[in-house]
Design a protein around this motif. Sequence first.
Motif, mmCIF file in Angstrom:
data_model
loop_
_atom_site.group_PDB
_atom_site.id
_atom_site.type_symbol
_atom_site.label_atom_id
_atom_site.label_comp_id
_atom_site.label_asym_id
_atom_site.label_seq_id
_atom_site.Cartn_x
_atom_site.Cartn_y
_atom_site.Cartn_z
ATOM 1 N N GLU A 103 23.615 32.555 -8.000
ATOM 2 C CA GLU A 103 23.447 33.830 -7.253
ATOM 3 C C GLU A 103 23.301 33.262 -5.924
ATOM 4 O O GLU A 103 23.798 34.290 -4.836
ATOM 5 C CB GLU A 103 22.119 34.649 -7.621
ATOM 6 N N SER A 163 17.037 38.570 -2.346
ATOM 7 C CA SER A 163 16.637 37.678 -3.533
ATOM 8 C C SER A 163 17.980 37.144 -4.281
ATOM 9 O O SER A 163 19.097 37.943 -4.276
ATOM 10 C CB SER A 163 16.129 38.616 -4.614
ATOM 11 N N ALA A 164 17.771 35.874 -4.837
ATOM 12 C CA ALA A 164 18.909 35.336 -5.614
ATOM 13 C C ALA A 164 18.308 35.159 -6.874
ATOM 14 O O ALA A 164 18.818 34.403 -7.736
ATOM 15 C CB ALA A 164 19.704 34.202 -4.891
ATOM 16 N N ASN A 165 16.929 35.646 -7.248
ATOM 17 C CA ASN A 165 16.462 35.406 -8.416
ATOM 18 C C ASN A 165 16.273 34.292 -9.089
ATOM 19 O O ASN A 165 16.508 33.926 -10.347
ATOM 20 C CB ASN A 165 17.456 36.204 -9.539
ATOM 21 N N ASP A 175 18.317 31.815 -9.054
ATOM 22 C CA ASP A 175 19.554 31.319 -9.721
ATOM 23 C C ASP A 175 20.357 30.534 -8.560
ATOM 24 O O ASP A 175 20.660 30.971 -7.558
ATOM 25 C CB ASP A 175 20.202 32.408 -10.149
ATOM 26 N N SER A 231 26.372 32.779 -3.760
ATOM 27 C CA SER A 231 27.117 34.057 -3.499
ATOM 28 C C SER A 231 26.364 34.850 -2.272
ATOM 29 O O SER A 231 26.934 35.160 -1.488
ATOM 30 C CB SER A 231 27.284 34.722 -4.905
ATOM 31 N N VAL A 232 24.993 34.818 -2.577
ATOM 32 C CA VAL A 232 24.225 35.338 -1.380
ATOM 33 C C VAL A 232 24.528 34.663 -0.020
ATOM 34 O O VAL A 232 24.710 35.175 0.991
ATOM 35 C CB VAL A 232 22.753 35.417 -1.923
ATOM 36 N N MET A 237 18.044 27.655 -5.955
ATOM 37 C CA MET A 237 18.789 28.329 -4.826
ATOM 38 C C MET A 237 19.009 27.626 -3.547
ATOM 39 O O MET A 237 20.304 27.907 -3.088
ATOM 40 C CB MET A 237 17.708 29.499 -4.622
#
Length: 319
Positions: A207, A200-202, A204, A210-211, A232
């Motif tokens: 995020e 998950s990156a919510n 965003d 980075s993921v 995302m």
Amino acid sequence: MKKILSTLALVLLLALAACGGNDDTEKDSSGDTNDASGDIKIGLAVNTLNNPFFVDLKDGAEATAEENGINLVVTDSQGDPGKQMSDVENLLQQGIDLLILNPVDSDAAGQAALLANDQNVPVITVDRQASDGEIVAHVGFDALKSGGIAASYLEEALGGEGKVVEIQGILGTNVGQDRSKGFNDHMSGVEGIEIIASQSANFDRGEALSVMEDILQANDEIDAVYAANDEMVLGALSAIESAGRLDDIKIIGTDAIDPAMEAIREGRLDATIAEPPFFLGREAINAAIKTLDGEEVEEMITLENTLVTEENVDEVKTR
């Protein structure tokens, strides 16, 4: 006698003018629904305006409210369930006639819906659903279908074989859960495709960047990436481009926000699934108008979602 006749004539003229004015007023009030809607106040609690998707949703709602002469009060919960509850309390104190709720979190939104129910204010949810409360209607897209469309696209693009990364949304929402489920349900039946990472990156962009950077470092072989929204996918795209691996990886997102559509035109993004948020806002206001007019409204108002690629990117309407 002349004075008496003049006075009578003046009285008659004033009486005729008054009658004519009343007739015009009655025609305006009965023939113009916009005038009647001018007294309506609707509250729209948006989960965040720090995301182009929800800004477009708000724009669609505002444009439709303005067209119908409705007073629309919009709040920004900034991704905080507690603030959204406070926003709903403030909207109810302002005497709104109906609440449109775009949940930050489905469970927390259920409590906000119950609060509105207690004050006999009808509730419509949009995009994300509430887990509790009496909801007049939900306006959204079929998130299970979107996940399936993404999986089907990648299956075909990869020829049924490859290593795939899934970047999930907020799993505390039905949209995040259903897009992931639709994707995985389809891929579970494709023997040649392996989902090597699912995180998950919510919803965003930062995020997701980075993921994706971490996943790229951990995996030398990645054939495709599915991200559950376009914010995302744009973050993942930046990481993939920085790693110099764009030519090796098929990438698909969801929503069809403007930056994603432009990335498809530029050949940087392979596909997205059109779930135009502007139409969500528009249909939520239309459902609200029908509700307040006493008309029957479908409990589930599901809008059509469409695969977007370079072949049809200029044909798909987003507003």
